[in-house]
Design an enzyme around this catalytic site. Structure first.
Site, short mmCIF file in Angstrom:
data_model
loop_
_atom_site.label_atom_id
_atom_site.label_comp_id
_atom_site.label_asym_id
_atom_site.label_seq_id
_atom_site.Cartn_x
_atom_site.Cartn_y
_atom_site.Cartn_z
N SER A 165 -11.60 -12.40 3.06
CA SER A 165 -11.15 -11.02 3.16
C SER A 165 -10.07 -10.65 2.14
O SER A 165 -9.75 -9.47 1.98
CB SER A 165 -10.61 -10.76 4.57
OG SER A 165 -9.49 -11.56 4.84
N LYS B 168 -1.71 -7.55 0.43
CA LYS B 168 -2.98 -7.39 1.12
C LYS B 168 -2.88 -6.26 2.15
O LYS B 168 -1.87 -6.15 2.86
CB LYS B 168 -3.37 -8.71 1.79
CG LYS B 168 -4.77 -8.72 2.39
CD LYS B 168 -5.14 -10.11 2.87
CE LYS B 168 -6.54 -10.12 3.49
NZ LYS B 168 -6.94 -11.47 3.97
N SER C 134 -10.71 -16.86 4.20
CA SER C 134 -10.32 -15.61 3.54
C SER C 134 -9.36 -15.78 2.37
O SER C 134 -9.16 -14.85 1.59
CB SER C 134 -9.71 -14.65 4.56
OG SER C 134 -10.70 -14.17 5.44
#
Length: 474
Positions: free
Chosen positions: A160, A85, A184
């Site tokens: 996210s 990520k 997220s």
């Protein structure tokens, strides 16, 4: 035919890839090459992986094969390719956090979660897309643009960890790391038909820089199956003396078989978590999904914990964290952080110590009342998201089931309310809307109850097999 063989390799569960790599049925070079080829063919359509480290990944794969050939001890994820990520630092690899202010940022050290994954043998493919500074559950930013949903490319992949989830669904990597403050790890899993686990605070160490309210934002695993999520959790969980909130419980049990008998499990089903607006399309998918637990021998009834103060707790402490983390940057670069986030940072700066202290007290009471709820039930079921995937051109849904949303985080209260309880929660594929949009079921366990939660999720997954439906990216 070669593409078909490579694509099958790219859709194998991580647990199966690990076995084939260990027995040298396939090489790390073959696995990494197959995934890089698929990235080249598929990623332009979804924009999930935004920075690619192909040359280094191939070199690392060759080194991984050499270690096995020489009989060296290797880690539990040896040779498994992962794109990390883009708000997790990877030494020597551009890590932008989705912000133009960090577009050229190259860290010199790994984030703790990346460090553990690489120590276990993971090979870094690159970085996955995030919203600006990871804020908001829709993955779009000024640096790389938006990530598209692999199942319906005109819709959001969530956030996210949207780039991570989309890459999993598209077969670009078998495992993914993420973090979760208000959903997220869970929301993008729901939107992309994969599995995302928000662990208990402290289960996955956050490192020495963690804030006092670090329990609100946790690191965790994503994958295409519950078993793979558990495997990754067994690597990234465990005590870290440098992390002030780190749990001392061992991580090895998460890698053990998850099969179990759910007969007699006391299950609570909350269709709206006490009155939240929920899109009918989500409810229509989840209601039959919940009935599966009855078929598995569980005792299911409608019940909801008292979440009255969850929104106050979450909003106050979230805003305070953003102000502490980003306030100085926002002040130094006015107008260069997205408006919704800038407003939240500014709000965090107006909060008095008394207001923050009150939120902390309310949070303590919330934890106590949630523990009382789980003395009566073993598992709580609820929507992950109050809406199915929405158009990619939106920043966020402004209404849900006819109710106006206050701001860019209001539509995710079904996940953020659970964050405030400190309970572990997982999103598991639960079915599809008539137009083909994925919907996940949120399963919530008692404090530090990840193992029993993973077992229940695994049995639901095995009974329904919704996660086996792949997107058509031909």
């Amino acid at each position: 035919m070669e593409d078909v063989i490579e694509d099958e390799l790219c859709h194998l569960p991580a647990v199966e890839l690990v076995k084939r790599l260990r027995t040298r049925e396939v090489s790390a070079r073959e696995v990494v090459t197959a995934h890089l080829d698929r990235v080249e063919r598929v990623n332009p359509a979804i924009n999930a992986i935004v920075t690619l480290t192909a040359d280094q990944a191939l070199a690392d794969a060759a080194a991984a094969d050499e270690r096995l050939a020489h009989g060296e001890e290797v880690g539990p994820l040896h040779g498994i390719p992962v794109a990390h990520k883009d708000n997790h630092d990877v030494a020597g690899v551009r890590t932008t956090y989705g912000s133009p202010l960090l577009a050229d940022n190259v860290p010199t050290a790994h984030s703790p979660i990346v460090e553990r994954m690489r120590a276990a043998g993971v090979i870094t493919l690159g970085k996955t897309n995030v919203p600006e500074f990871g804020a908001g559950s829709h993955t779009m930013n000024p640096v790389f643009g938006a990530t598209r949903n692999p199942y319906r490319p005109l819709l959001s992949a969530g956030g996210s960890s949207g780039g991570a989830a989309a890459a999993l669904a598209a077969g670009l990597h078998p495992l993914a790391d993420g973090n979760d403050m208000g959903g997220s790890l869970r929301n993008p899993a729901s939107f992309c038909n994969v599995v995302g686990l928000r662990p208990s605070p402290g289960r996955v160490p956050g490192g020495p820089g963690s804030l006092p309210a670090s329990w609100l934002a946790v690191h965790g695993p994503m994958a295409r199956t519950v078993e793979d999520v558990a495997l990754l959790l067994s690597v990234i969980a465990g005590y870290d003396p440098h992390s002030p909130s780190s749990l001392r419980e061992p991580a090895a049990p998460f890698a053990e078989p998850l099969d179990t008998d759910l007969t007699g499990l006391r299950v609570a089903w909350s269709p709206d978590l006490g009155g939240l607006p929920v899109d009918p399309a989500v409810s229509q998918v989840l209601e039959p999904a919940v009935k599966v637990f009855g078929d598995l021998g569980c005792e299911v009834e409608e019940a909801t914990p008292d979440l009255t103060d969850a929104d106050e707790v979450f909003r106050t402490l979230r805003a305070r964290i953003f102000h502490l983390n980003l306030g100085a940057l926002a002040e130094a670069h006015p107008g260069q952080i997205k408006e919704t986030l800038a407003a939240e940072i500014a709000y965090g700066g107006t909060l008095s110590g008394q207001r923050v202290e009150k939120a902390s007290v309310l949070q303590t009471r919330l934890v106590a009342s949630t523990r009382e709820f789980f003395s009566k039930y073993d598992l709580l079921l609820a929507p992950v998201s109050q809406v199915p995937p929405f158009p990619i051109r939106w920043e966020y849904p402004e209404t849900v089931a006819g109710h106006e949303m206050r701001d860019y985080i209001d539509w995710m209260r079904s996940s953020s309310a659970i964050s405030a309880t400190r309970c572990p929660a997982i999103s598991v594929p639960a079915g599809f809307t008539p137009d083909g949009s994925p919907v996940g079921l949120q399963m919530i366990g008692p404090h530090r109850g990840e193992l029993s939660l993973l077992r229940a999720a695994h049995m639901f997954e095995r009974a329904t097999r919704h996660g086996e439906r792949r997107p058509d990216l031909s």
